[in-house]
Design a protein around this motif. Structure first.
Motif, PDB file in Angstrom:
ATOM      1  N   ALA A 139       0.835  -1.209   0.000  1.00 33.47           N
ATOM      2  CA  ALA A 139       0.000   0.000   0.000  1.00 33.47           C
ATOM      3  C   ALA A 139       0.867   1.256   0.000  1.00 33.47           C
ATOM      4  CB  ALA A 139      -0.927  -0.014   1.210  1.00 33.47           C
ATOM      5  N   GLU A 140       1.953   1.203   0.739  1.00 32.46           N
ATOM      6  CA  GLU A 140       2.872   2.343   0.768  1.00 32.46           C
ATOM      7  C   GLU A 140       3.505   2.568  -0.607  1.00 32.46           C
ATOM      8  OE1 GLU A 140       6.816   3.921   3.242  1.00 32.46           O
ATOM      9  OE2 GLU A 140       6.021   1.895   3.596  1.00 32.46           O
ATOM     10  N   LEU A 141       3.896   1.470  -1.262  1.00 33.89           N
ATOM     11  CA  LEU A 141       4.469   1.582  -2.600  1.00 33.89           C
ATOM     12  C   LEU A 141       3.458   2.180  -3.563  1.00 33.89           C
ATOM     13  CD1 LEU A 141       6.710   0.912  -4.717  1.00 33.89           C
ATOM     14  CD2 LEU A 141       5.591  -1.316  -4.983  1.00 33.89           C
ATOM     15  N   ARG A 142       2.244   1.688  -3.530  1.00 32.36           N
ATOM     16  CA  ARG A 142       1.214   2.181  -4.457  1.00 32.36           C
ATOM     17  C   ARG A 142       0.880   3.647  -4.199  1.00 32.36           C
ATOM     18  NH1 ARG A 142      -2.253  -0.365  -8.011  1.00 32.36           N
ATOM     19  NH2 ARG A 142      -4.044   0.896  -8.601  1.00 32.36           N
ATOM     20  N   SER A 143       0.931   4.059  -2.958  1.00 31.08           N
ATOM     21  CA  SER A 143       0.585   5.439  -2.607  1.00 31.08           C
ATOM     22  C   SER A 143       1.692   6.425  -2.958  1.00 31.08           C
ATOM     23  CB  SER A 143       0.287   5.539  -1.112  1.00 31.08           C
ATOM     24  OG  SER A 143      -0.840   4.787  -0.766  1.00 31.08           O
ATOM     25  N   ILE A 199       5.372   7.072  -8.093  1.00 29.27           N
ATOM     26  CA  ILE A 199       4.678   7.656  -9.235  1.00 29.27           C
ATOM     27  C   ILE A 199       4.498   6.657 -10.376  1.00 29.27           C
ATOM     28  CG2 ILE A 199       6.792   8.551 -10.296  1.00 29.27           C
ATOM     29  CD1 ILE A 199       3.338  10.299 -10.194  1.00 29.27           C
ATOM     30  N   SER A 200       5.448   5.733 -10.525  1.00 23.65           N
ATOM     31  CA  SER A 200       5.342   4.742 -11.604  1.00 23.65           C
ATOM     32  C   SER A 200       4.169   3.800 -11.369  1.00 23.65           C
ATOM     33  CB  SER A 200       6.644   3.938 -11.704  1.00 23.65           C
ATOM     34  OG  SER A 200       7.735   4.765 -11.994  1.00 23.65           O
ATOM     35  N   GLU A 247       0.745   6.018 -11.591  1.00 24.10           N
ATOM     36  CA  GLU A 247       0.308   6.622 -12.842  1.00 24.10           C
ATOM     37  C   GLU A 247       0.980   6.046 -14.083  1.00 24.10           C
ATOM     38  OE1 GLU A 247       0.894  10.822 -12.615  1.00 24.10           O
ATOM     39  OE2 GLU A 247      -0.122  11.026 -10.683  1.00 24.10           O
ATOM     40  N   GLY A 248       1.944   5.154 -13.913  1.00 26.76           N
ATOM     41  CA  GLY A 248       2.756   4.723 -15.034  1.00 26.76           C
ATOM     42  C   GLY A 248       2.086   3.721 -15.963  1.00 26.76           C
ATOM     43  N   SER A 249       2.705   3.557 -17.121  1.00 27.38           N
ATOM     44  CA  SER A 249       2.278   2.554 -18.089  1.00 27.38           C
ATOM     45  C   SER A 249       2.741   1.174 -17.625  1.00 27.38           C
ATOM     46  CB  SER A 249       2.877   2.859 -19.460  1.00 27.38           C
ATOM     47  OG  SER A 249       4.304   2.843 -19.379  1.00 27.38           O
ATOM     48  N   ILE A 250       2.227   0.132 -18.274  1.00 26.22           N
ATOM     49  CA  ILE A 250       2.652  -1.226 -17.968  1.00 26.22           C
ATOM     50  C   ILE A 250       3.204  -1.871 -19.230  1.00 26.22           C
ATOM     51  CG2 ILE A 250       0.325  -2.167 -18.336  1.00 26.22           C
ATOM     52  CD1 ILE A 250       1.035  -4.319 -16.205  1.00 26.22           C
ATOM     53  N   LYS A 278       6.947   5.659 -15.507  1.00 30.04           N
ATOM     54  CA  LYS A 278       6.447   7.023 -15.612  1.00 30.04           C
ATOM     55  C   LYS A 278       7.644   7.954 -15.738  1.00 30.04           C
ATOM     56  CE  LYS A 278       3.454  10.506 -15.124  1.00 30.04           C
ATOM     57  NZ  LYS A 278       2.377  10.824 -16.080  1.00 30.04           N
ATOM     58  N   ASP A 279       7.779   8.609 -16.895  1.00 31.05           N
ATOM     59  CA  ASP A 279       8.921   9.486 -17.169  1.00 31.05           C
ATOM     60  C   ASP A 279      10.218   8.694 -16.974  1.00 31.05           C
ATOM     61  OD1 ASP A 279       7.110  11.551 -17.687  1.00 31.05           O
ATOM     62  OD2 ASP A 279       7.066  12.149 -15.584  1.00 31.05           O
ATOM     63  N   ASP A 280      11.111   9.160 -16.095  1.00 28.04           N
ATOM     64  CA  ASP A 280      12.384   8.462 -15.900  1.00 28.04           C
ATOM     65  C   ASP A 280      12.360   7.528 -14.688  1.00 28.04           C
ATOM     66  OD1 ASP A 280      12.221  10.458 -14.017  1.00 28.04           O
ATOM     67  OD2 ASP A 280      14.340  11.002 -14.121  1.00 28.04           O
ATOM     68  N   LYS A 281      11.192   7.304 -14.113  1.00 28.58           N
ATOM     69  CA  LYS A 281      11.054   6.412 -12.958  1.00 28.58           C
ATOM     70  C   LYS A 281      10.398   5.106 -13.388  1.00 28.58           C
ATOM     71  CE  LYS A 281      12.613   9.476 -10.023  1.00 28.58           C
ATOM     72  NZ  LYS A 281      13.921   9.278  -9.337  1.00 28.58           N
ATOM     73  N   SER A 282      10.765   4.007 -12.739  1.00 31.08           N
ATOM     74  CA  SER A 282      10.164   2.721 -13.100  1.00 31.08           C
ATOM     75  C   SER A 282      10.220   1.748 -11.925  1.00 31.08           C
ATOM     76  CB  SER A 282      10.869   2.111 -14.316  1.00 31.08           C
ATOM     77  OG  SER A 282      12.249   1.927 -14.063  1.00 31.08           O
ATOM     78  N   VAL A 283       9.351   0.767 -11.992  1.00 31.18           N
ATOM     79  CA  VAL A 283       9.324  -0.341 -11.041  1.00 31.18           C
ATOM     80  C   VAL A 283       9.223  -1.624 -11.862  1.00 31.18           C
ATOM     81  CG1 VAL A 283       7.953  -1.538  -9.290  1.00 31.18           C
ATOM     82  CG2 VAL A 283       8.339   0.932  -9.103  1.00 31.18           C
ATOM     83  N   ILE A 284      10.059  -2.596 -11.540  1.00 33.22           N
ATOM     84  CA  ILE A 284      10.023  -3.896 -12.195  1.00 33.22           C
ATOM     85  C   ILE A 284       9.506  -4.924 -11.196  1.00 33.22           C
ATOM     86  CG2 ILE A 284      11.385  -5.726 -13.291  1.00 33.22           C
ATOM     87  CD1 ILE A 284      13.383  -3.550 -14.141  1.00 33.22           C
TER      88      ILE A 284
END
Length: 352
Positions: free
Chosen positions: A263-267, A270-271, A274-277, A293-299
């Motif tokens: 929940a903390e990660l989702r809140s 920004i990726s 609001e980011g694409s998948i 999202k922009d220059d940020k990402s989560v894998i």
């Protein structure tokens, strides 16, 4: 009613929105409506035999529940005016519409238009129990904002279980583009109609539950958490899946601790917010995807097996990542990530 109004008011102070469950298809066998209203308010009692016949689905009785006849103008107007009354009286923010495919499309079109005319920002979430996203999208086009994503639910249940495989889940993710507004669909692990995932998975149920939670909390739609899922409550077929909330488990729940991190990660990320998948590499027993999202990402990477698995994942960017669960740092070089996944591993890699 005063309690509900107070609940909504206090929720709004905390920037929390409130939805009510609204049932336009049927009523209770014990409802006063059966005594007070004429017989033409209800469709003739007839069970649904052919679940592929749309007329039967819309006119038949489900589970012995008296089926309302929305073709009767009095019934149609009553339901629309009643829904508007609840919104006006309570200041709620949305409705989860029950058994949507059991009511005609013409009714839902008029229902949605009437509500949106008065309350343009009101959120409608339609429960359409069907595994075909094109079928669900038909109801979205009527004016219902989001759907409960049953195709994705089927994929979740096919993957996160004993002997599970990724194929159905991967296919559901690929079909996401069929929806016109997939980001406001509701996605879920458990609900009141199905055996809880942790019980359905049986062996290693808690590990599969944590993976499923990690998936829906990092996926670009709206997570719906059925009460008790966040603490790993078990439950078999209905009504066993509707046991009272086990509050005592909340004091020492590994699943709840894990869920709070998600929940903390989702809140805050920004990726994820609001980011694409983008699907990355996968096979039958592991899968990976990127939120960007922009220059940020989560894998996100998961191993569905109870044994170690070595994988190589092609990453579209070169960057340093940190696993938010372990703080281990991963350096992406040459656009490839080689990693030895542990049994039931969950890697949530945040770009640094």
């Amino acid at each position: 009613m005063d309690d509900l109004k107070d609940l909504v008011m206090e929720a709004h102070k905390r920037d929390i929105k409130v939805l009510l469950d609204y049932v336009a298809n049927h009523t209770s066998p014990d409802s006063q409506m059966l005594k007070e209203k004429p017989s033409d308010w209800f469709n003739p009692k007839k069970d649904i035999v052919n679940w592929n016949n749309q007329e039967e689905i819309e006119k038949g009785w489900i589970y012995g529940l008296p089926d309302l006849n929305q073709d009767n103008p009095e019934v149609k107007n009553f339901l629309i005016e009643n829904a508007l009354w609840w919104i006006n009286e309570t200041n709620i923010d949305g409705m989860r519409l029950d058994t949507v495919r059991h009511v005609s499309k013409s009714f839902w079109n008029e229902f949605a238009n009437a509500i949106k005319t008065e309350y343009p920002d009101f959120y409608l979430l339609g429960e359409v129990w069907n595994d075909n996203p094109r079928y669900l999208e038909q109801y979205r086009q009527l004016g219902i904002d989001g759907m409960t994503d049953y195709p994705l639910f089927k994929g979740i249940r096919s993957a996160f279980t004993r002997f599970g495989k990724t194929a159905t889940l991967i296919n559901a993710i690929k079909q996401r583009e069929i929806y016109s507004n997939a980001e406001i669909n509701g996605i879920f692990i458990d609900n009141h109609d199905n055996k809880r995932l942790i019980s359905n998975a049986s062996e290693n149920g808690q590990e599969y539950l944590k993976q499923a939670l990690a998936f829906i909390m990092t996926y670009p739609s709206i997570p719906i958490i059925y009460y008790g899922t966040e603490i790993g409550m078990e439950g078999g077929d209905d009504p066993d899946n509707r046991q009272d909330m086990k509050w005592e488990i909340t004091k020492d729940s590994e699943v709840l601790t894990f869920y709070k991190k998600l929940a903390e990660l989702r809140s805050n990320n920004i990726s994820v917010k609001e980011g694409s998948i983008e699907l990355l590499d996968y096979d039958s027993y592991f899968f990976s995807y990127m939120r960007k999202k922009d220059d940020k990402s989560v894998i996100v990477i998961m191993n569905l097996q109870s044994k170690e698995k070595n994988v190589t994942i092609n990453i579209p960017i070169s960057a340093n990542y940190k696993n938010i669960l372990t703080n281990k740092v991963y350096v992406i070089k040459g656009n490839k990530l080689e990693v030895a996944l542990q049994p039931f591993d969950i890697l949530l890699l945040e770009s640094k």
